[in-house]
Design a protein around this motif. Structure first.
Motif, mmCIF file in Angstrom:
data_model
loop_
_atom_site.group_PDB
_atom_site.id
_atom_site.type_symbol
_atom_site.label_atom_id
_atom_site.label_comp_id
_atom_site.label_asym_id
_atom_site.label_seq_id
_atom_site.Cartn_x
_atom_site.Cartn_y
_atom_site.Cartn_z
ATOM 1 N N ILE A 60 4.247 53.057 36.684
ATOM 2 C CA ILE A 60 5.225 53.064 35.593
ATOM 3 C C ILE A 60 4.479 53.403 34.304
ATOM 4 O O ILE A 60 3.552 52.697 33.912
ATOM 5 C CB ILE A 60 5.929 51.701 35.479
ATOM 6 C CG1 ILE A 60 6.683 51.396 36.787
ATOM 7 C CG2 ILE A 60 6.891 51.685 34.292
ATOM 8 C CD1 ILE A 60 7.260 49.994 36.847
ATOM 9 N N GLN A 61 4.877 54.459 33.643
ATOM 10 C CA GLN A 61 4.130 54.991 32.506
ATOM 11 C C GLN A 61 4.439 54.225 31.212
ATOM 12 O O GLN A 61 4.941 54.780 30.230
ATOM 13 C CB GLN A 61 4.449 56.474 32.346
ATOM 14 C CG GLN A 61 4.096 57.309 33.571
ATOM 15 C CD GLN A 61 2.597 57.272 33.885
ATOM 16 O OE1 GLN A 61 1.774 57.608 33.029
ATOM 17 N NE2 GLN A 61 2.252 56.864 35.088
ATOM 18 N N LEU A 62 4.125 52.965 31.210
ATOM 19 C CA LEU A 62 4.247 52.112 30.023
ATOM 20 C C LEU A 62 2.933 51.357 29.864
ATOM 21 O O LEU A 62 2.438 50.781 30.829
ATOM 22 C CB LEU A 62 5.409 51.121 30.175
ATOM 23 C CG LEU A 62 6.820 51.730 30.260
ATOM 24 C CD1 LEU A 62 7.832 50.647 30.630
ATOM 25 C CD2 LEU A 62 7.196 52.377 28.936
ATOM 26 N N ASN A 103 12.079 51.094 34.033
ATOM 27 C CA ASN A 103 11.699 51.795 32.811
ATOM 28 C C ASN A 103 11.901 50.840 31.637
ATOM 29 O O ASN A 103 12.302 49.692 31.829
ATOM 30 C CB ASN A 103 12.500 53.092 32.640
ATOM 31 C CG ASN A 103 13.998 52.845 32.683
ATOM 32 O OD1 ASN A 103 14.498 51.878 32.115
ATOM 33 N ND2 ASN A 103 14.736 53.732 33.367
ATOM 34 N N ILE A 104 11.651 51.314 30.436
ATOM 35 C CA ILE A 104 11.701 50.415 29.277
ATOM 36 C C ILE A 104 13.098 49.836 29.061
ATOM 37 O O ILE A 104 13.258 48.669 28.716
ATOM 38 C CB ILE A 104 11.190 51.137 28.005
ATOM 39 C CG1 ILE A 104 11.036 50.141 26.846
ATOM 40 C CG2 ILE A 104 12.120 52.289 27.625
ATOM 41 C CD1 ILE A 104 9.983 49.098 27.068
ATOM 42 N N ARG A 105 14.132 50.633 29.290
ATOM 43 C CA ARG A 105 15.491 50.130 29.082
ATOM 44 C C ARG A 105 15.852 49.060 30.108
ATOM 45 O O ARG A 105 16.471 48.055 29.780
ATOM 46 C CB ARG A 105 16.471 51.296 29.134
ATOM 47 C CG ARG A 105 16.305 52.275 27.978
ATOM 48 C CD ARG A 105 17.172 53.518 28.134
ATOM 49 N NE ARG A 105 16.995 54.419 26.995
ATOM 50 C CZ ARG A 105 15.995 55.288 26.873
ATOM 51 N NH1 ARG A 105 15.080 55.359 27.832
ATOM 52 N NH2 ARG A 105 15.907 56.072 25.812
ATOM 53 N N LEU A 137 2.903 47.087 36.243
ATOM 54 C CA LEU A 137 3.377 48.417 35.851
ATOM 55 C C LEU A 137 2.407 49.492 36.324
ATOM 56 O O LEU A 137 2.818 50.524 36.872
ATOM 57 C CB LEU A 137 3.538 48.491 34.324
ATOM 58 C CG LEU A 137 4.526 47.530 33.661
ATOM 59 C CD1 LEU A 137 4.656 47.863 32.184
ATOM 60 C CD2 LEU A 137 5.885 47.562 34.339
ATOM 61 N N SER A 173 9.154 49.849 41.207
ATOM 62 C CA SER A 173 8.672 51.185 40.831
ATOM 63 C C SER A 173 9.742 52.001 40.108
ATOM 64 O O SER A 173 9.427 53.025 39.495
ATOM 65 C CB SER A 173 8.204 51.939 42.078
ATOM 66 O OG SER A 173 9.289 52.217 42.950
ATOM 67 N N LYS A 174 11.004 51.565 40.147
ATOM 68 C CA LYS A 174 12.092 52.286 39.495
ATOM 69 C C LYS A 174 12.349 51.806 38.069
ATOM 70 O O LYS A 174 13.245 52.311 37.384
ATOM 71 C CB LYS A 174 13.389 52.139 40.305
ATOM 72 C CG LYS A 174 13.274 52.606 41.758
ATOM 73 C CD LYS A 174 12.897 54.072 41.848
ATOM 74 C CE LYS A 174 12.731 54.528 43.294
ATOM 75 N NZ LYS A 174 12.290 55.945 43.376
ATOM 76 N N THR A 197 1.970 51.432 23.929
ATOM 77 C CA THR A 197 3.202 52.224 23.868
ATOM 78 C C THR A 197 4.077 51.659 22.753
ATOM 79 O O THR A 197 4.406 50.475 22.761
ATOM 80 C CB THR A 197 3.963 52.167 25.201
ATOM 81 O OG1 THR A 197 3.155 52.733 26.234
ATOM 82 C CG2 THR A 197 5.291 52.908 25.113
ATOM 83 N N ASP A 200 3.621 57.356 22.962
ATOM 84 C CA ASP A 200 2.912 56.846 24.138
ATOM 85 C C ASP A 200 1.461 57.329 24.068
ATOM 86 O O ASP A 200 1.153 58.452 24.412
ATOM 87 C CB ASP A 200 3.602 57.374 25.401
ATOM 88 C CG ASP A 200 2.966 56.824 26.645
ATOM 89 O OD1 ASP A 200 3.505 57.108 27.722
ATOM 90 O OD2 ASP A 200 1.954 56.113 26.549
ATOM 91 N N ILE A 237 11.167 54.839 23.580
ATOM 92 C CA ILE A 237 9.711 54.813 23.622
ATOM 93 C C ILE A 237 9.179 55.718 22.522
ATOM 94 O O ILE A 237 9.627 56.848 22.357
ATOM 95 C CB ILE A 237 9.190 55.293 24.984
ATOM 96 C CG1 ILE A 237 9.837 54.445 26.092
ATOM 97 C CG2 ILE A 237 7.683 55.233 25.059
ATOM 98 C CD1 ILE A 237 9.497 54.937 27.463
#
Length: 556
Positions: free
Chosen positions: A231-233, A331-333, A226, A328-329, A237, A9, A6
């Motif tokens: 989710i912080q995306l 992420n970007i990956r 998200l 909720s778990k 971003t 952001d 990331i």
């Protein structure tokens, strides 16, 4: 995965819920996601032009059905008690046979109307109904829409087979009260013109691969999911994918805003597979969700997975909504691991580069249907093409098709529906060469002459001015069904004459029943006109296939 990181952001929570449509990038052609570097040179940007024509917009609106007066004597259910009050003892059973959901929707409207009138009733697919329950104490309303060339839909095939079976009790249908509602449905088809940035040579039979984008609504829904799961995306971003252990598509070999990746690279309409469920099960910390995801990923859970994903055509966004704790778990990956890339969609080119060297035309059947899910299903590419505006950019590449036309020999072309596209390309090219088309036959098929006879003006002009022989099967314009194989039967003497003169057969269209039906018809005409046995006629057709004198191009 460790191949995504990331960067910068810089967006806010408000960005996720109020996201606007992404502006077009000038270098959008560099976003070719599934092509190798060798293919990239064939990718072009083009725009939809002002003369982009709409090919007879065929819209089907589902009418609102009300319970007719003659059903008012059905069995009445009193919602204030458990007592069924009967008038004449009839129970209303609404059974539907539906491939795309249209007939199911109408059946459910009838059922809801009956419920509002407090009539005892049920609704289900035809195959879910037990034929042993047929009796005179029921009123059965069948709501049926055929598919393909008049074939029964998948959820009534078993019932239909049993109904025609010799073992059916002769008294089973005695005194049965029933009604039948047959639905007709026309698919919207558009002839779309793409203006090229420069002249590009292509040949009849060539295929254009179009790379679509996700709709604004789908992209907004993705970021809302998200946002709703903290989710912080965010849309802006910045993401950079580093080439380590995986092959990085050209689309991601630079720093990009996440919004662009979501819109142009990830297929938000794709149907999750077993591997997707396995990945989600590994990160889930909710007991119930983890157990269900593990079941979907296990060998013994494949039927459940099919019923959950494939039957209703549930997409990845809907799955994420159904498993909120697991979502909720993310992420970007993990998103790069579970999301599937948008793949270019192939369309047979329907135009001629000799006639229109700066344009490409394609016939697009707009995929739009209903399942048991609330929201209608749609085809990603056809919906995107339908919604394009004049001067919007289109990213594509051209590839050789399977057809190899020989214009110095007799040609028999069979192209019902949008299958006529490559033959239009060939015929327009021949017209541009000032060729006499007296040794060309076109068999075309559709439902109604006045509603979905694609490119009618072209074929009528070619028939009049170039001696093209055109024979059409309009399956719904009379009380009985007529398909292309029936028209071939009527013209069997002419077809045999063409084959005897070293002619070739070209067939394009749906891969369901039509190709086999047409092939069987050619075997029959060879047997009848050529005075051959069944085995000899079959070998004759096989020999045509081996010599590329019987070529087919079909799709599911």
């Amino acid at each position: 995965m460790e191949d995504a990181s990331i960067m910068e952001d810089a967006s806010t929570m408000e960005d996720a819920s109020t996201m606007k449509n992404a502006s077009s990038r000038e270098d959008v052609s560099s976003m070719e996601d599934t092509l190798s570097s060798e293919d990239a040179s064939s990718v072009e940007d083009a725009s939809i032009t002002e003369n982009a024509s709409t090919m007879r917009l065929l819209e089907y609106q589902i009418p609102v059905y009300h319970l007719p007066d003659y059903l008012t004597n059905c069995k009445i259910y009193n919602p204030l008690s458990d007592v069924n009050i009967t008038v004449d003892g009839l129970v209303l059973q609404v059974l539907y046979g539906s491939e795309t959901g249209t007939a199911q929707d109408v059946a459910e409207q009838i059922w809801k109307s009956a419920q509002r009138k407090q009539r005892q009733s049920t609704v289900s697919s035809v195959d879910e109904y037990d034929m042993r329950n047929l009796s005179s104490r029921q009123l059965i309303v069948f709501v049926v829409a055929t598919t393909g060339q008049g074939d029964p839909p998948a959820n009534m095939k078993t019932f239909w087979k049993r109904l025609l079976g010799k073992s059916l009790r002769t008294d089973l249908l005695e005194n049965l009260n029933y009604g039948i509602l047959g639905l007709d449905h026309f698919q919207e088809v558009r002839l779309i013109t793409i203006e090229l940035p420069y002249k590009i040579k292509y040949n009849p039979g060539d295929v254009i691969y179009v790379r679509p984008k996700n709709s604004i609504e789908q992209v907004r829904r993705f970021f809302n999911i998200l946002y709703g799961h903290n989710i912080q995306l965010f849309p802006n971003t910045m993401v950079e994918v580093k080439k380590k252990e995986i092959k990085v598509p050209l689309a991601l070999q630079c720093r990009l805003p996440l919004k662009e990746i979501v819109e142009q690279y990830w297929d938000l309409n794709f149907k999750p597979r077993r591997s997707t469920m396995h990945t989600l099960s590994l990160i889930s910390e909710d007991k119930l969700e983890k157990e269900k995801l593990y079941e979907f990923a296990s060998p013994c859970g494949q039927e459940e997975l099919y019923n959950y994903i494939n039957r209703p055509r549930r997409n990845i966004l809907e799955v994420l909504v159904d498993f909120p704790h697991t979502t909720s778990k993310l992420n970007i990956r993990l998103l790069f691991e579970i999301m599937s890339p948008i793949r270019p969609r192939p369309y047979s080119i329907a135009s001629s580069s000799k006639a229109t060297p700066d344009k490409i035309q394609i016939l697009v059947a707009v995929v739009d249907y209903k399942t048991r899910l609330l929201e209608p299903r749609f085809g990603l590419c056809s919906k995107w093409l339908k919604n394009l505006k004049i001067n919007d950019k289109v990213t594509f590449r051209i590839q050789k098709g399977t057809f190899r036309f020989e214009d110095n020999k007799p040609i028999i072309m069979i192209g019902p529906g949008t299958g006529v596209a490559p033959f239009r390309s060939f015929l327009l090219e021949e017209e541009e060469k000032k060729k006499d088309l007296k040794e060309c036959i076109l068999f075309f098929g559709c439902r109604k002459k006045d509603k979905d006879y694609h490119c009618r003006e072209d074929f009528e002009r070619l028939a009049e001015k170039t001696n093209l022989k055109v024979f059409c099967a309009f399956s719904r314009d009379q009380d009985y069904k007529i398909y292309v194989q029936h028209i071939i039967r009527e013209q069997r003497e002419l077809c045999w004459q063409f084959l005897q003169n070293d002619g070739s057969i070209y067939l394009a269209g749906s891969s369901k029943n039509m190709p086999n039906a047409v092939r069987d018809e050619f075997v029959d005409l060879v047997k009848e006109i050529g005075k051959m046995t069944e085995e000899q006629a079959e070998e004759f057709i096989k020999d045509l296939e081996k010599k590329s004198r019987y070529q087919i191009e079909t799709w599911g």
